[in-house]
Design an enzyme around this catalytic site. Sequence first.
Site, short mmCIF file in Angstrom:
data_model
loop_
_atom_site.label_atom_id
_atom_site.label_comp_id
_atom_site.label_asym_id
_atom_site.label_seq_id
_atom_site.Cartn_x
_atom_site.Cartn_y
_atom_site.Cartn_z
N ASP A 264 60.95 49.05 26.29
CA ASP A 264 61.26 49.77 27.54
C ASP A 264 62.62 50.47 27.47
O ASP A 264 63.43 50.20 26.60
CB ASP A 264 61.30 48.77 28.71
CG ASP A 264 59.92 48.24 29.05
OD1 ASP A 264 58.96 48.54 28.32
OD2 ASP A 264 59.81 47.51 30.06
N HIS A 407 63.28 45.95 24.40
CA HIS A 407 63.90 47.18 24.88
C HIS A 407 64.38 48.05 23.72
O HIS A 407 64.70 47.53 22.65
CB HIS A 407 65.05 46.85 25.84
CG HIS A 407 64.56 46.18 27.09
ND1 HIS A 407 64.27 44.83 27.14
CD2 HIS A 407 64.25 46.69 28.32
CE1 HIS A 407 63.82 44.53 28.35
NE2 HIS A 407 63.79 45.65 29.09
#
Length: 461
Positions: A264, A407
């Site tokens: 993400d 991430h």
Amino acid sequence: MNKILFWEMSDINARFLKILSGLCAAVIVLSSLSACAPKPESVFKAEADQWFSDYEGAQAALKSEKIYEYNEKGSVAVSKPKVSAVDADTAISEYYDTLKNEFRLRAQTEQDKLLVSYKSYKASDDITGVEILYSQMLGGVQSSAVRTFNFDKNGLLQIDDVLQRLTMINAKEILLANEQYGTAIDKEKLNESRDYQLLFTESGISVIYAGGTVAPESAGELRADVPYVRVRYALPESIKQNVPEDNSVRTVDITKKLVALTFDDGPNRKYTNEILDTLEAYDSVATFFEVGNVIPNAPEAMKRAAELGCEIGSHSYTHKNLQTASVERIKEEIEKTDAKFEEVLGCKPTMLRPPYGAVGSKLRENCDEYLIGWSVDTEDWKYRDKDKVVASVKNEGDLDGDVILMHSLYESTADAVKELVPWLIENGYQLVTVSELMKYRYETELETGKYYSGSWFDSNK
Ligand code: NI
């Protein structure tokens, strides 16, 4: 106006009637002269032969046995394949007998008719598919249906579980994409129905649903022709050897454990690229959920991910909590991100990972994208420690079917990926995108308005 039309019509009718009656008289005279009006038996046989002729071009190398049984209380004509494999021949004969017996029990008038014929296909030197079709008129009601049999020289073909699953996964996709009836299909019924027939043909496996099974009766019979190339690795050897491998399509091996890595908050010029380097080196893919207003920082990394076969989803435009946001704001977040995707990839995202995993009814009702959460959280953002990220994944236990959250922003994560990807592969996992995971591992057709999060994975794993 009506009157004139009526006059014209009746004038024409009158002339036609004259001609017709003349013709009829001629026919009557002729037939009484020659005394050879066609017998109903011959009429029925001619009708059956006409119907059979539609199938005769597609009866690959099988001989047919034809039987005509004219009866004032319902007639039967069948064209039946001669099959040398004994149990296949028995099964086919039994099916013909069942059709005939059921018809005989109910037929009452000369108008009642049962016609049965078949098409056959050579899938390989030793595998044949047979599709038996009947057309029945009973009590003024016309009906028809298809039944399939596949066999090799030893008898009825045992279709292995992997091939069957893989075929069905592809068939569902093909059916739903069908412009004619895709939207009429009930997805839930399609996911659950076992009421279909498989047919091996020259080019692929056809999956046939009778009318009314997974779509309204009016949509008729549904048929998905799954090309052999799509199920290649699971095919019987004799077919596989004739199917060239297609390297342009990624193969997802459903006999393996499947896991989806997701990243993400990117794209990030440095770490997205490092993660992609690792994935590329191991011929693997992942899914990236990008933040709309971050995209201009590293559009090339996003593009590269897509080119490597990775999936790219949206993560809102400003990393906004979409559970508490107004409907207006939700729409704005989605539309602005869509525009960035269009700019870089030329298409809109189909998936959205809601920031913070925060989902409420406003988001569910106002988002056309599939809402995707995760099932394993590495908390890489919290510790920023490579070893902790690696350990959190390795200690999770069975990861088959998991969506792992990471991430794109940290060196520690990119380093962890360098260790995790080979470890996963060594441990029998195939790394897939989220869409591939949902399609091949869960065999589910994604729906909008539903949030595929930890609890969904817990109950479906
Ligand atoms: Ni985020």
